[in-house]
Design a protein around this motif. Structure first.
Motif, PDB file in Angstrom:
ATOM      1  N   ALA A   1       0.817  -1.219   0.000  1.00 53.82           N
ATOM      2  CA  ALA A   1       0.000   0.000   0.000  1.00 53.82           C
ATOM      3  C   ALA A   1       0.849   1.266   0.000  1.00 53.82           C
TER       4      ALA A   1
ATOM      5  N   LEU B   1       1.633   1.647  -3.650  1.00 55.65           N
ATOM      6  CA  LEU B   1       0.509   1.576  -4.586  1.00 55.65           C
ATOM      7  C   LEU B   1      -0.474   2.722  -4.366  1.00 55.65           C
ATOM      8  N   SER B   2      -0.674   3.117  -3.135  1.00 60.53           N
ATOM      9  CA  SER B   2      -1.616   4.216  -2.912  1.00 60.53           C
ATOM     10  C   SER B   2      -1.025   5.286  -2.005  1.00 60.53           C
ATOM     11  N   GLY B   3       0.274   5.261  -1.810  1.00 62.31           N
ATOM     12  CA  GLY B   3       0.905   6.307  -1.013  1.00 62.31           C
ATOM     13  C   GLY B   3       0.498   6.286   0.451  1.00 62.31           C
TER      14      GLY B   3
END
Lengths: 419, 265, 294
Positions: free
Chosen positions: A241, A244-246
């Motif tokens: 994560a 992938l989503s900061g």
């Protein structure tokens, strides 16, 4: 008598407003601005004729804002900026070389030599001094003490071990600390190209050379290095994560979801802010081909405003802050960062910070100059977003290391050509 | 039945808001805690105290209120008048003019930032609160809403007024405006919200601390290394209050079942 | 000659002039400047270089740019219908001017009042894979944690959910205004005819809401094609490029890579595409209205 008093008062007020100089300083971060405001207050006490307003702008939009400010011909009198942004702005800055000679009694070269090599790179070439250093940061590996103790792992240099871990040892430790503590992951790494660079540098690999030419494809190990990095995620050692989503690495590390945070000296301040200072400790980065911490930090510059009086007052303040005997020590004590000057020990009034600073100094002193010059090129800051995005694609299996290197090469060449 | 559905939906909508409010009373170390706590274990005013201690909150509040109120007044007038002109006008190329408004609905403010900066600079509006008002008084969303609303106004009202000898100004003031009360109320609420939450214009226009707005100050808290989440949450809890008041005030302008019968001109 | 005798007064063009002055200065003029910029290479700090059509030819080959447009399409066509239905339900339920409605409207408009930066930060925290409240509740009930923001498909849905949450209250207000403008007489007539509630809604309310419907749909499409703050804060466009919507891509080209000319060219294309979509949708609806006039 009363009338005379009033008259004097009024006169003083008018005189004060005529002779006093009002300066504006821009800062890239509210928390830094708060520290700067404290030292400005100290300065104003000794210099009642000067007042400085520190204005902070959002970090994410700072370069954007500064570009507009220079485009509009409206620069501030003083400008705080980070290592990432400074190289692009030097053309607008006053050369402080002669002033340093005058007020510090050092030649510009001597002055620059008194700072760490990796700081020096940013200050300017030859006799030019575009900026003076503020805080100094370097990379290290932060560990959760309780989790390491539970797994019986010793860490260098504060946890009963002298030598840095080897890369293989390091990976085993990550696996072990994850297993023993039953945590979902082992290590946090922030979603940023500089974090990746700090890892890559340990392989003695650089993306660009000091002129901004792409050279990564010339290293035999380059693909392997990328693959090892991506594998940390694939193996479940680093939270997907985060890339992938900061997802926030500080939350994961302070929240006890990871036991290690591949971060840097600024975590000293963050851990105090979060009240976690007794639970964490910095450690050396592992040795791959070499081991050291790449550096970053903050700088203060005096933009050319065309207003001689203000430029003079701003320069005086900069000189005060460039001097270890006057402003600098006061600043660094409050910011809880590392000193940019060699052989400058700080009494932080907090024994922990002093111990930690020593760890970081070792890491900083070992760093070769190229680890900084490369990132000071105009090309680097324009390809960082591509680099981190491609690695994220690599983590999800959409891109191979080979494709990444090719893509970065074509991007770097395009940027170079456009510049 | 109606009330039950509404209440269930409202609860769903408010979960994040509730979480924001309770979390704003946590200390930083509790915010970092995992598993998360729903209610703060120990109520901490750290975030709120920091805002008042470290920033000039009252000044930002005044600036933002000034900008939001003045521009809302102008925006409502511009939109209602434009909407009327484009919906009920009889001039040529009316559709073309409407499309010109519609296309600007798709403009991202962040993207036209640089051209906008150049224009604002040329107009001498840099670093002033008027620089936040004048470039923003026209809003495509408001204009489009007004056009669509005006299209629904029955033509018969306007025609019968004309027959009775009213001129164009009288029709606008005495027929169109009273019939547009719900539109005016919603435009006022929207426009206030937009100006209150605007970040792009303050970012490019404002250079000195005395002209900062709430949104700019809030964004500034997002730093290089970390974000003081409790401060951000406290800031956003407080910044919502004025919009809430405006909402409650203007709600009373809505009217159920407008009809021509009650109108006088 | 009297002012009221002027032609522009008679044809009501005069009412549009004040707004168009501002519209031209702060919307049309920047677009014109953007068109000019799209033929240059510029990083804001060094001098501008004329490059002809190079930005456009590079864009044609830029696979992630076209990918971002596809993402925007998915995002928009996922979000708009949900926003429409949710806000219509809310509008219908809360159209009365009673105390209950007045209070409840506040709660639905609330998300729209919260600064986007704060709302995005909040949601990111709630949906965080590893320390978010949502996954904490899911795991404590014995289920596996969900990759709300880390699975490329799910991330888009999550962001759509936040978009719906933000916009539904705003669109609800438009519906309330539209619903209240329907004269009572229409319903009274239907009641006499013995129409059920649903029949009244379907045959009277919905057709009479024609222009409100167009408003809501057009504004929703515009919002989804224009705003990127939610995606920017919650995923920074990730995983990879899975939630990089077109305006976000263009924005990053402009202010992360500092390629102003390239970004201008890109945003022109995005502007045209989104306009054409909204135009088509609107014209189809308008035709339906004309065809099925009640």
């Amino acid at each position: 008598m009363k009338r005379l008093l009033t008259f004097t008062l009024v006169f003083l007020m008018i005189a004060g407003s005529i002779f006093s100089v009002k300066l504006t300083m821009y800062s890239s971060d509210e928390s830094k601005a708060r520290v700067l405001r404290q030292v400005v207050e100290l300065y104003e006490k000794d210099h009642p004729d000067v007042s400085i307003e520190v204005v902070a702008f959002p970090y994410a939009n700072y370069m954007q804002k500064m570009s507009l400010v220079f485009l509009g011909g409206n620069p501030p009198d003083l400008l705080e900026t980070t290592a990432t942004y400074l190289p692009q702005m030097t053309q607008f800055m006053k050369n402080l070389g002669p002033d340093i000679q005058k007020s510090l009694g050092l030649t510009p070269q001597q002055y620059k030599d008194s700072t760490y090599d990796v700081v020096k790179v940013y200050l300017g070439e030859g006799d030019v001094v575009h900026a003076i250093p503020l805080h100094f940061t370097t990379y290290s590996v932060w560990i959760n003490k309780a989790m390491f103790d539970k797994a019986g792992i010793k860490y260098p240099p504060l946890g009963g071990r002298e030598e840095p871990w080897t890369w293989e040892e390091f990976k085993d430790i990550l696996r072990k600390v994850k297993e023993v503590n039953k945590i979902p992951y082992a290590m946090s790494i922030e979603y940023s190209a500089d974090k990746f660079f700090s890892y890559l540098a340990l392989w003695n690999i650089t993306v660009l050379d000091e002129e901004g030419n792409f050279v990564m494809d010339q290293y035999e190990n380059a693909e392997k290095a990328i693959e090892e990095f991506v594998n940390l995620f694939k193996e479940g050692l680093v939270p997907l994560a985060e890339w992938l989503s900061g997802e926030s690495h500080t939350n994961n590390f302070f929240g006890g979801i990871t036991a290690v945070d591949w971060a840097g000296s600024w975590m000293s301040r963050e851990s105090f802010n979060a009240g976690k200072q007794n639970e964490v400790s910095p450690a050396y980065v592992p040795v791959i081909e070499d081991w050291f911490g790449i550096s970053g930090g903050g700088f203060l510059a005096v933009p050319k405003t065309g207003n001689a009086e203000k430029e003079k007052a701003a320069t005086e303040f900069a000189m005060w802050l460039a001097n270890k005997d006057t402003g600098y020590t006061e600043y660094i004590k409050r910011s809880r960062d590392l000193s940019a000057y060699k052989d400058h020990t700080i009494d932080y009034g907090e024994p922990l910070l002093e111990t930690w600073a020593e760890v970081h100094q070792v890491l900083a002193e070992r760093a070769p100059a190229w680890s900084t010059t490369v990132r000071a090129t105009a090309v680097w800051s324009r390809i960082t977003d591509t680099i981190r995005k491609d690695i994220a694609l690599g983590i999800t299996g959409q891109m191979t290391p080979k494709q990444m290197i090719q893509h970065w090469k074509s991007e770097a060449e395009r940027v170079k050509e456009e510049l | 039945m109606r009330k039950t559905i509404v209440i269930i939906l409202a609860v769903l909508f408010m979960i994040p808001v509730f979480w924001t409010v309770t979390s704003s009373f946590k200390s930083m170390s509790e915010i970092y805690k995992y598993p998360p706590t729903i209610f703060p274990k120990k109520i901490s005013f750290e975030g709120y105290i920091n805002i008042f201690k470290q920033s000039n909150f009252m000044r930002y509040l005044y600036n933002t209120l000034f900008v939001a109120i003045i521009s809302t007044i102008i925006t409502v007038f511009l939109c209602v008048s434009l909407g009327y002109g484009l919906a009920k006008g009889t001039f040529r190329h009316k559709d073309f003019f409407t499309e010109i408004v519609v296309i600007t609905l798709f403009v991202t403010a962040q993207i036209i930032m640089v051209p906008l900066f150049v224009i604002i600079k040329q107009l001498g509006l840099m670093d002033s609160l008027w620089g936040l008002i004048i470039p923003a008084v026209f809003t495509p969303t408001g204009a489009f809403t007004a056009i669509q609303y005006m299209k629904d106004l029955p033509d018969e009202f306007l025609e019968s007024a004309k027959v009775d000898g009213a001129n164009e100004w009288q029709i606008f003031v005495k027929i169109v405006i009273p019939l547009s009360k719900p539109l005016i109320a919603s435009l006022a609420i929207f426009s206030f919200t937009w100006r209150w939450n605007d970040f792009v214009l303050p970012l490019i226009v404002i250079n000195s601390g005395k002209n900062f707005t709430i949104q700019l100050a809030l964004a500034t808290l997002q730093g290089q290394y970390g974000i003081p989440l409790n401060e951000i949450l406290a800031f956003s809890v407080m910044s919502i209050i004025p919009t809430l008041i405006i909402f409650l005030l203007f709600q009373n302008l809505f009217m159920k079942g407008l009809s021509a019968g009650g109108l006088k001109y | 000659m009297y002012l009221k005798e002027l032609k522009i007064v008679k044809n009501r063009f005069i009412f549009t002039i004040p707004a168009f002055v501002f519209h031209f200065l702060f919307y049309i003029l920047p677009i014109i400047l953007m068109i000019v910029l799209s033929f240059f290479s510029w990083d804001l700090l060094s001098p501008m270089k004329y490059v002809g059509l190079r930005n456009f030819s590079q864009l044609m080959k830029d696979k992630w740019f076209w990918n971002s447009i596809i993402v925007s399409f998915k995002y928009t066509f996922l979000a708009v219908p949900i926003i429409f239905v949710v806000s219509l339900i809310l509008g219908v339920l809360l159209q009365e001017e009673d105390r209950f409605s007045k209070i409840m409207r506040v709660f639905f408009y609330w998300p729209y009042m919260i600064p986007m930066v704060a709302a995005g930060t909040m949601w990111k925290w709630l949906f965080s894979r590893n320390f978010g409240l949502v996954n904490y509740i899911i795991t404590s009930m014995g289920f596996k944690p969900v990759d709300w923001l880390d699975n490329p498909t799910l991330a888009l849905f999550t962001i759509v959910l936040v978009q719906v949450w933000v916009l539904a209250g705003f669109m609800m207000m438009l519906f309330i205004v539209g619903l209240q403008a329907i004269p009572e007489e229409f319903y009274e007539a239907a009641s006499i005819d013995g129409a059920t509630k649903f029949q009244k809604f379907w045959y009277i309310t919905l057709p009479l809401l024609k222009n409100t419907n167009i408003s809501v749909i057009t504004l929703s499409i515009a919002n989804c094609f224009r705003n990127f703050t939610i995606a920017y804060i919650m995923t920074t466009g990730g995983p990879g490029y899975a939630t990089t919507v077109a305006p976000l891509y263009v924005y990053q080209k402009a202010f992360t890579d500092f390629r102003l000319g390239y970004a201008s060219a890109g945003s022109l294309i995005v502007l045209l595409i989104s306009f054409v979509i909204a135009y088509t949708v609107r014209k189809v609806q308008e035709r339906e209205i004309e065809g099925g006039k009640i």
